[in-house]
Enzyme design. Structure first.
Site, PDB file in Angstrom:
ATOM      1  N   GLY A  14       0.793  -1.227   0.000  1.00  0.00           N
ATOM      2  CA  GLY A  14       0.000   0.000   0.000  1.00  0.00           C
ATOM      3  C   GLY A  14       0.820   1.270   0.000  1.00  0.00           C
ATOM      4  CB  SER A  15       4.115   2.257  -1.370  1.00  0.00           C
ATOM      5  OG  SER A  15       3.980   2.027  -2.754  1.00  0.00           O
ATOM      6  CG  ASN A 109      -5.455   1.622 -11.671  1.00  0.00           C
ATOM      7  OD1 ASN A 109      -5.049   1.249 -10.572  1.00  0.00           O
ATOM      8  ND2 ASN A 109      -4.993   1.114 -12.809  1.00  0.00           N
ATOM      9  CG  HIS A 111      -0.795   1.048 -15.863  1.00  0.00           C
ATOM     10  ND1 HIS A 111      -0.992  -0.265 -15.525  1.00  0.00           N
ATOM     11  CD2 HIS A 111      -0.056   1.046 -17.013  1.00  0.00           C
ATOM     12  CE1 HIS A 111      -0.395  -1.040 -16.420  1.00  0.00           C
ATOM     13  NE2 HIS A 111       0.176  -0.276 -17.332  1.00  0.00           N
TER      14      HIS A 111
END
EC number: 2.1.2.2
Length: 311
Positions: A14-15, A109, A111
Site C-alpha cells: 500500500g505505498s 487507478n 498504472h
C-alpha cells in the site's frame, strides 16, 4: 472538512495508499479524506499501516469467490463508511462490470507506464525489451477496458542504461507517489462545489448507487429506481440543483408558489412530479438530506423499505 470521502483498495504494502494519506494531511485544505482502506488479503501489510494511522480497514480473501460476489462484499464496506470515490493502489484484482458501472467517473487507478502504451502486467519488462528511453506512470479513470479509461495525469521517468525491471520500477514508484495525490486532489477541486456533498448524502442511504443518466450524475436504489439527479446548467439554464421526487404535480406547484427562489419545475422531469431544488445559493443541507431520504423511500423496493422502516 474534505467533501470527498476516499476508499482505497490495496493488495499488498500500500505505498501509493500511504502517499495519498500523508499528502492529504500535509496539503492545505485537501479536498479529499481517506475513510477506508480495504484489501483482498487480510494480511496485506498496508492494512496494518493504515490502522496505525487511525484509518478504518477491511480485509477479506477473494479465494473461492466469484468476481461479482467478492466485489459486492467490498462495495458493502465502501457504502458502510460513506465512501464517495475509490482509488485503486496496487489492487491486483480485476473489477466486475457491475462495480465499474456503479462507480463510473468516481474510481481512479495508477498504472506504471505512459498509457496507452504497455497496459496490463509486466510493464517494465516490456519497456526494456522495446528499447525505450522514457517510461513513467499514469493516473486514469477506471472503465470496462483494462487500463483504458480517460487519462487524468502522467509523469515521465527516464530509462537509464543498464536498468533492470526492478530498478526502473523503483524510480517510477517515486513518481507515482508524487503524481497520484496531486491528480486526485485536482480532480476534486475542479468538481462543482455542491456535488461531493450531495453525493456523500445520497450514497449514505441504504443500497444507493450512482451512475450517469441523461448525461448527469444520478442516484438510484439497487433493485429499485432513480431517486435523485444532480443538474448543472441544464440546457444553459444557469442553475445548479438537486432533482428529487415530490408526491405529485400538486405538491410541486405548492412548493414553487411558496418559495420560487428555491424550488422550480425541472424540464422533462417536471410532468412526472419531480421538483428542482436550487443548490447555487446558501444551501440548507439538512433539508437536502431530508428530501433525499424521502425520495429514496419513494423509489426503494418494498423488501428494502421493510428492512429499513420495519413496516
Amino acid at each position: 472538512m474534505a467533501e470527498a470521502r476516499l476508499g482505497v483498495l490495496i493488495s499488498g504494502r500500500g505505498s501509493n495508499m500511504a502517499a495519498l494519506l500523508h499528502a492529504s494531511r500535509l496539503m492545505a485544505d485537501c479536498p479529499y479524506e481517506i475513510v477506508l482502506v480495504a484489501a483482498n488479503d487480510p494480511q496485506a501489510p498496508g492494512l496494518a499501516m493504515a490502522a496505525a494511522e487511525g484509518i478504518a480497514t477491511f480485509g477479506q480473501s477473494h479465494q473461492g469467490l466469484g468476481r461479482a460476489a467478492f466485489d459486492a462484499i467490498i462495495e458493502a464496506e465502501l457504502h458502510r463508511h460513506g465512501v464517495t470515490h475509490v482509488a485503486l493502489a496496487g489492487y491486483m484484482r480485476l473489477l466486475s462490470p457491475g462495480f465499474v458501472e456503479r462507480w463510473a467517473g468516481r474510481c481512479f487507478n495508477i498504472h506504471p507506464s505512459l498509457l496507452p502504451a504497455h497496459k496490463g502486467l509486466h510493464v517494465h519488462e516490456a519497456v526494456l525489451a522495446a528499447g525505450e528511453t522514457m517510461s513513467g506512470c499514469t493516473v486514469h479513470l477506471v472503465t470496462a477496458e483494462l487500463d483504458g479509461g480517460p487519462i487524468l495525469g502522467q509523469a515521465r521517468v527516464a530509462v537509464l542504461p543498464g536498468d533492470t525491471p526492478e530498478s526502473l520500477a523503483a524510480r517510477i514508484l517515486i513518481a507515482e507517489h508524487q503524481l497520484y495525490p496531486r491528480v486526485i486532489a485536482n480532480q476534486f477541486r475542479s468538481v462543482s462545489e455542491p456535488l461531493p456533498r450531495l453525493r456523500a448524502l445520497a450514497l449514505a442511504l441504504p443500497e444507493a448507487a450512482e451512475k450517469l443518466s441523461h448525461g448527469a450524475p444520478g442516484f438510484f436504489v439497487q433493485g429499485g429506481k432513480f431517486f435523485a439527479y444532480f443538474s448543472e446548467n441544464h440546457h444553459g439554464n444557469g442553475i445548479t440543483a438537486l432533482l428529487v421526487k415530490a408526491s405529485g404535480v400538486e405538491e410541486q406547484a405548492m412548493l414553487i408558489e411558496q418559495d420560487p427562489e428555491l424550488y422550480f419545475r425541472p424540464a422533462y422531469f417536471g410532468p412526472a412530479g419531480w421538483i428542482g431544488i436550487r443548490l447555487d445559493a446558501a444551501t440548507d443541507w439538512e433539508m437536502i438530506g431530508r428530501w433525499l431520504e424521502r425520495s429514496w423511500q419513494a423509489s426503494a423496493p418494498r423488501r428494502l423499505l421493510r428492512l429499513v422502516t420495519g413496516q
